[in-house]
Design an enzyme around this catalytic site. Structure first.
Site, PDB file in Angstrom:
ATOM      1  N   SER A 154      43.319  54.704  48.120  1.00  0.00           N
ATOM      2  CA  SER A 154      42.916  56.009  47.635  1.00  0.00           C
ATOM      3  C   SER A 154      42.051  55.783  46.411  1.00  0.00           C
ATOM      4  CB  SER A 154      44.149  56.848  47.259  1.00  0.00           C
ATOM      5  OG  SER A 154      43.800  57.962  46.454  1.00  0.00           O
ATOM      6  N   SER A 333       9.285  51.259   4.654  1.00  0.00           N
ATOM      7  CA  SER A 333       8.783  52.579   4.313  1.00  0.00           C
ATOM      8  C   SER A 333       7.335  52.716   4.728  1.00  0.00           C
ATOM      9  CB  SER A 333       8.902  52.826   2.806  1.00  0.00           C
ATOM     10  OG  SER A 333       8.302  54.050   2.448  1.00  0.00           O
TER      11      SER A 333
END
Length: 480
Positions: A154, A333
């Site tokens: 199952s 940056s």
């Protein structure tokens, strides 16, 4: 045993498709697909995450191993024809080795407690086995996805068993990554064993220690997590395979469960796999997943704390702590020239946040189970497997792109130790608490080093100062 008659197989009008049939009617399946009607319906029903089973090769291999073991066991107990069993096991072996991965197209999150995953596996295995028998895909009257591939099974015992095996494989990889990071910190601890610095509590100067001791503590805490993860891994080795729908073993032949487990131990190479002593309890219980999720959260929390420390210790570098240098990985940056950010620890922080959030998902999904089954194991599996994958990848990146390249700012560290009022703590047994406190306050307010004040007032001799401020006295390390 003669083949079981299956749903009718008819010729489609469009040669790009074959027509299959399920309980809801006819379904057009792509002619070149190894999956079938149930999978097509699941793909239509669950366009949810964009992540399919193909993204989880550990689960596919685990499903193939379970189906392989089941076919051998069914043949041995007389439930499955030997030729069909051989075709099924050969197909499973190919899939286990990586074949047909693109045919596992069902979304990782699905209703039905994993039924669509099980159906997808059954159909792919059946159609590849049909080819090995020199038959056409979809000839289910010869070899059927449910009557033969899913025989004695199952979803409710196959899926959780496969999930546990898949998670076991993920854990093995995470343990290797954790060991590599621990080793990197141990190497750095040895490199920085002689570097004095100030320890801090509540972000305030505390007492001296070495940078090696600080970094060595990272290695020690990771070692603890390795042990906890290994313990949780063992809990995954108890399976409910053979319990079928709710743990009663309905439709499984006597002896099937024992033989299936024996074959699964051999196929996976996991000798500690055992069958649960109470299959009904095991079918509804997902406590092992909650346990594992908790351990992953523990690892994530501690790993994130380490990353926080690395970012703080390297902050600045001029206006911050600046005690260590992290390897520069990229420009930091688009506006500030020369700025470099601690991007690797930041990325690992985010992985940790994800794992912590996944733990909430696992907790709610586990609590949401009802009666004899938990319907929410797909999201449990997705949360745990994603966490394991991302932690493993993040730890590898942190090890190679950050920790192995850390260097110490030795001059800055020496200056901060000499200037810190925290050094007075080491001298308080000789000076007395009140005198030491007065010296610390004066040093703080005037900016003069406490050692200069002690020398000026001749509170201790130079010999006494050398002894009391030696690395061995300040850090508890043995004198070499």
């Amino acid at each position: 045993m003669p083949p079981t008659p299956g749903p009718r197989h008819t010729a489609p009008t469009d040669t790009r498709y074959r027509t299959e049939h399920d309980m809801l009617g006819d379904v057009d399946v792509p002619a070149d697909a190894y999956y079938g009607a149930h999978t097509v319906r699941a793909v239509a029903n669950f366009p949810l995450t964009g992540e399919t089973l193909a993204a989880r090769p550990h689960l596919i291999r685990a499903l193939a191993a379970v189906k392989h073991a089941a076919a051998r066991a069914n043949a041995e107990v007389g439930a499955l024809d030997g030729a069909l069993a051989s075709a099924i096991t050969d197909a499973c072996a190919e899939i286990h080795d990586g074949a047909l991965r693109d045919q596992f197209v069902v979304d990782l999150i699905q209703g039905g407690a994993g039924t669509s995953t099980n159906m997808n596996a059954n159909e792919v295995i059946a159609n590849r086995a049909l080819e090995l028998l020199e038959r056409s895909r979809g000839e289910y009257a010869v070899l059927h996805p449910l009557d033969h591939v899913n025989l004695g099974q199952s979803t409710n015992d196959v899926y959780p068993s496969a999930v546990k095996l898949a998670l076991d494989a993920h854990i093995a990889e995470l343990l290797v990554a954790l060991a590599g990071l621990r080793d990197a910190f141990e190497t750095k601890a040895a490199e920085f064993a002689d570097v004095l610095k100030m320890g801090r509590t509540q972000l305030q100067d505390a007492v001296p220690m070495t940078l090696g001791q600080e970094v060595g503590a990272f290695a020690a805490t990771l070692a603890e997590d390795e042990l906890r993860l290994a313990e949780a891994r063992l809990l995954l080795h108890e399976l409910n395979l053979g319990g079928t729908a709710i743990g009663t073993g309905l439709n499984a032949r006597p002896g099937y469960r024992e033989r299936a487990m024996e074959h699964l131990r051999r196929l996976t190479g996991i000798p500690t796999l055992v069958s649960s002593p109470d299959l009904i309890e095991a079918t509804q219980d997902v406590g092992v997943f909650v346990q594992l999720s908790g351990v992953l959260k523990r690892i994530a929390v501690k790993l994130s704390k380490i990353c926080n420390d690395l970012r703080l210790l390297s902050s600045g570098p001029q206006a911050g702590f600046g005690e260590i240098n992290l390897p520069a990985r990229q420009a930091g940056s688009s506006i500030m020239p020369g700025k470099v950010n601690p991007v690797i620890p930041e990325a690992v922080n985010q992985i940790a946040f994800e794992v912590i959030g996944n733990d909430v998902t696992v907790t709610l999904a586990a609590e949401g189970g009802q009666l004899q089954l938990n319907a929410f194991e797909p999201v449990i599996h997705r949360s745990l497997s994603a966490g394991l994958d991302h932690l493993t990848a993040g730890i590898k990146v942190l090890t190679e792109h950050c920790v192995r390249g850390i260097t110490a700012n030795r001059n800055r560290l020496a200056e901060t130790v000499a200037a810190s009022t925290g050094l007075v703590t080491a001298l308080s047994p000789a000076l007395g608490y009140e005198t030491a406190c007065a010296l610390a306050l004066e040093a703080h307010h005037t900016g003069r080093p406490a050692l200069d004040l002690i020398r000026e007032r001749e509170l201790l001799t130079e010999a006494e100062l050398r002894e009391l401020t030696s690395p061995a006295s300040l850090t508890g390390l043995p004198t070499l």
